[in-house]
Design a protein around this motif. Structure first.
Motif: not given
Ligand SMILES: C[S@@+](CC[C@H](N)C(=O)[O-])C[C@H]1O[C@@H](n2cnc3c(N)ncnc32)[C@H](O)[C@@H]1O
Length: 206
Positions: A34-38, A51-56, A83-90
């Motif tokens: 996975w690509i792990n983001v923190d 920072n997830l607060s800035d968007g994904l 909304r960001e989760i929705f934007r980046i998902l295929k």
């Protein structure tokens, strides 16, 4: 951190391959493959510092699956996050998001069940102190998560097939959220889960 995430999103984020993203792995939960983001790259291990607060930091329609566990309650704007989760998902991509289960906590508070609550991060003896500790976690949590609230956030973002699932043992997408994911979930009481987990899908054909 904002510059790093912006640079990653523009120039390094994968475009077309099969991609699974794990948000907020923390110190011990790095997921291989996975690509792990923190936001914290000093005490834990991650692939992208953001920072997830800035968007994904991923392109629109580029990700197959998103997983986060005990992270969203730390974020100030959950409408924006979903909304960001929705934007980046295929289209057809799925998410699995979990955090402290406010519904069970309120039920256990009303039942005066002192044993259900843990002493993390602060030890309290009273049921009120234990509820406060669970919900706000020494002011680290910004919100209370309940099934209807998470369902509302996900539906407003555009997701379909939004369902709550049991931690550790249940997924509607077991090939994506596989045994490695389930192993990270530490639930021990399926009849009164401490973690609330929601799964949902971005509609196909949009
Ligand atoms: C309580 S830990 C959960 C760690 C792990 N997912 C688990 O289930 O044990 C919360 C994690 O989310 C990360 N986090 C919190 N807010 C964040 C933000 N705004 N941006 C990126 N990561 C964040 C923290 O650095 C931490 O690693």
């Amino acid at each position: 951190m904002k510059l790093n995430a912006g640079f990653y999103r523009l120039f390094r984020a994968p475009k077309s391959r099969f991609l699974r993203v794990h948000l907020g792995p923390g110190q011990r939960n790095y997921l291989q493959g996975w690509i792990n983001v923190d936001a914290n790259m000093f005490t834990g291990k991650c692939d992208v510092w953001a920072n997830l607060s800035d968007g994904l930091p991923f392109r629109q329609d580029s990700v197959d699956a998103i997983y986060s566990h005990h992270v969203v309650e730390h974020l100030p704007d959950l409408n924006f996050h979903f909304r960001e989760i929705f934007r980046i998902l295929k289209p057809g991509g799925v998410f699995r998001v979990g955090g402290p289960n406010g519904d069970t906590a309120l039920r256990k508070y009303l039942e005066n069940d002192l044993v259900w609550f843990s002493d993390f991060p602060v030890k309290h003896n009273s049921i009120g102190g234990k509820l406060e500790n669970f919900i706000f976690c020494r002011c680290e949590h910004l919100t209370i998560l309940t099934p209807s609230f998470l369902q509302e956030l996900a539906s407003e973002a555009g997701f379909v097939d939004v369902k709550t699932v049991l931690p550790k043992i249940q997924s509607y997408h077991p090939k994506l959220f596989d045994q490695a994911v389930m192993a990270l979930e530490w639930e021990t009481t399926p009849d009164a889960p401490h973690t609330l987990i929601l799964e949902g899908q971005k509609p196909r054909g949009i």
